[in-house]
Design a protein around this motif. Structure first.
Motif, PDB file in Angstrom:
ATOM      1  N   GLU A   1     -13.884 -15.609 -38.604  1.00 32.21           N
ATOM      2  CA  GLU A   1     -13.138 -15.142 -39.956  1.00 32.21           C
ATOM      3  C   GLU A   1     -14.319 -14.655 -40.703  1.00 32.21           C
ATOM      4  O   GLU A   1     -14.329 -13.600 -41.479  1.00 32.21           O
ATOM      5  CB  GLU A   1     -12.488 -16.379 -40.639  1.00 32.21           C
ATOM      6  N   ASP A   2     -15.703 -14.845 -40.448  1.00 30.84           N
ATOM      7  CA  ASP A   2     -16.875 -14.461 -41.280  1.00 30.84           C
ATOM      8  C   ASP A   2     -17.356 -13.103 -40.784  1.00 30.84           C
ATOM      9  O   ASP A   2     -17.991 -12.352 -41.352  1.00 30.84           O
ATOM     10  CB  ASP A   2     -18.074 -15.410 -40.954  1.00 30.84           C
ATOM     11  N   LEU A   3     -16.483 -12.514 -39.549  1.00 34.67           N
ATOM     12  CA  LEU A   3     -16.710 -11.143 -39.194  1.00 34.67           C
ATOM     13  C   LEU A   3     -16.112 -10.248 -40.121  1.00 34.67           C
ATOM     14  O   LEU A   3     -16.543  -8.838 -40.055  1.00 34.67           O
ATOM     15  CB  LEU A   3     -16.554 -11.070 -37.741  1.00 34.67           C
ATOM     16  N   LEU A   4     -15.250 -10.541 -40.836  1.00 39.30           N
ATOM     17  CA  LEU A   4     -14.279  -9.804 -41.778  1.00 39.30           C
ATOM     18  C   LEU A   4     -15.221  -8.896 -42.756  1.00 39.30           C
ATOM     19  O   LEU A   4     -15.912  -9.376 -43.263  1.00 39.30           O
ATOM     20  CB  LEU A   4     -13.234 -10.254 -42.219  1.00 39.30           C
ATOM     21  N   SER A   5     -15.064  -7.546 -42.417  1.00 43.43           N
ATOM     22  CA  SER A   5     -15.830  -6.507 -43.423  1.00 43.43           C
ATOM     23  C   SER A   5     -14.747  -6.214 -44.730  1.00 43.43           C
ATOM     24  O   SER A   5     -13.852  -5.772 -44.476  1.00 43.43           O
ATOM     25  CB  SER A   5     -16.185  -5.333 -42.793  1.00 43.43           C
TER      26      SER A   5
END
Length: 375
Positions: free
Chosen positions: A238-242
């Motif tokens: 989830e932390d990869l979301l831009s």
């Protein structure tokens, strides 16, 4: 200049007097520098020493996959070479001026002459051989998914009078290569989203009506490889979301190529979480190996990527474990019974080899040698 003087100058014993001293500039990238020395510098030194340039033996081999080449120049491509029956096969290695591993993995150098805009899989190519015919006869040819235990396996096989030559094309590419008769075995870790099993359904799909032996090599951790100290505080997918965050928080991802088992694993878990791949910056930035992903992060081209723990360990990066998977060797029955591969099975039960693999981060050897399928 006399031949004796030329030899002394070339060896560094004396400096020439009242002579023109040639200065040869080579590219800064190591792969380009090595190729420049092979093609140009060796010929110049040979002329100074009054001997003919070294000529490597040349063989004609069949390409295992398509090569794209600029039409205006001679193009040199490093290849892994294997013998399947009476056919000599050349598998192009990962290209790039900074891909140092291609220097040690190459069995030969294929030449695509100027005026040709590449060659298709199955076409014949001239290869300047770094290995002898005898060495090629003792070579186990592996095409498929990348795993660092294959490098260890190659070292141990050398003690059993065998060579392991491998080319990294992803798990699906490896199964296709087996179907075409282009390899003795393939490394594969393809997850079936419908039931959580590995490889079997894909073998049925890509290798219909082929009898195979599937042997587990290792269990391994997959997770996010990040920079030392994890400066962006990445914890999960989830932390990869831009989502328009500040540049300091924006995360640059690096992915594996289509058909790679790691890419299949990523897509499966993104789908479970309802994450659109287009929302990940760098989803389409691809590397062909786990070490390629780790190198991109270590060099600053990316902040993180999905890969194995051993690749993070090799480049002194941090690793966030997320998933466990099984990595198998898929071997067509005709090769599984051959004398060529018999040392391979011995090593799968060898305490020395198992111990060496156990030293790598994120590996489970308890499954090593287990027969998953034999038909």
């Amino acid at each position: 200049m006399s031949l004796e003087s030329a030899e002394e100058i070339a060896s560094g014993k004396i400096a020439p007097r009242n002579e023109i001293i040639p200065i040869i500039g080579v590219p800064g990238y190591p792969v380009s520098a090595a190729l420049t020395i092979d093609i140009f510098v060796e010929a110049i030194i040979a002329k100074w020493l009054g001997r003919p340039p070294m000529e490597l033996p040349t063989e004609t081999a069949m390409l295992t996959r398509k090569i794209v080449s600029p039409a205006g120049d001679d193009d040199f491509v490093r290849v892994a070479v294997g013998k399947m029956g009476d056919k000599l096969l050349a598998a192009p290695l990962s290209r790039g001026a900074g891909v140092i591993t291609s220097l040690v993995q190459a069995d030969g150098l294929a030449l695509i002459p100027s005026g040709v805009q590449g060659l298709e899989a199955g076409e014949l190519v001239k290869v300047r051989m770094y290995r002898t015919r005898t060495e090629i006869e003792k070579t186990i040819f592996c095409i498929g998914s990348h795993d660092m235990t294959l490098d260890l396996l190659a070292q141990f096989l050398a003690g059993h009078n065998r060579r392991l030559a491998s080319a990294n094309v992803g798990s699906q590419g490896g199964l296709v290569a087996l179907r075409r008769g282009e390899a003795h075995m393939a490394g594969s870790h393809l997850l079936d989203p419908s039931d959580g099993s590995y490889n079997i359904s894909y073998i049925r799909q890509y290798m219909p009506n082929m009898n195979v032996k599937v042997v587990a090599l290792v269990g391994r951790d997959q997770g996010l490889i990040v920079k030392k100290g994890n400066p962006k505080g990445i914890k999960n997918l989830e932390d990869l979301l831009s989502n328009g965050q500040s540049p300091k928080r924006e995360i640059q991802f690096v992915n594996r190529q289509r058909g790679a088992g790691t890419r299949v694993l990523l897509d499966y878990h993104l789908n479970l979480r309802g994450i659109n791949p287009d929302s990940i910056l760098g989803y389409n930035l691809e590397e062909y190996t786990h070490l390629g992903v780790a190198t991109a992060i270590a060099s600053g081209r990316a902040d993180c990527g999905l890969g194995i723990a051993a690749a993070a360990q090799a480049l002194e990066l941090d690793f966030i474990p997320l998933f466990q998977e099984r990595y198998d060797l898929v071997i067509p029955k005709q090769h599984a019974r051959s004398e060529l591969l018999s040392p391979l099975y011995e090593l799968l039960t060898d305490p020395g080899f198992r111990g060496a693999v156990s030293q790598l981060m994120g590996y489970d050897v308890s499954v090593m040698g287990r027969i998953i399928l034999e038909d």
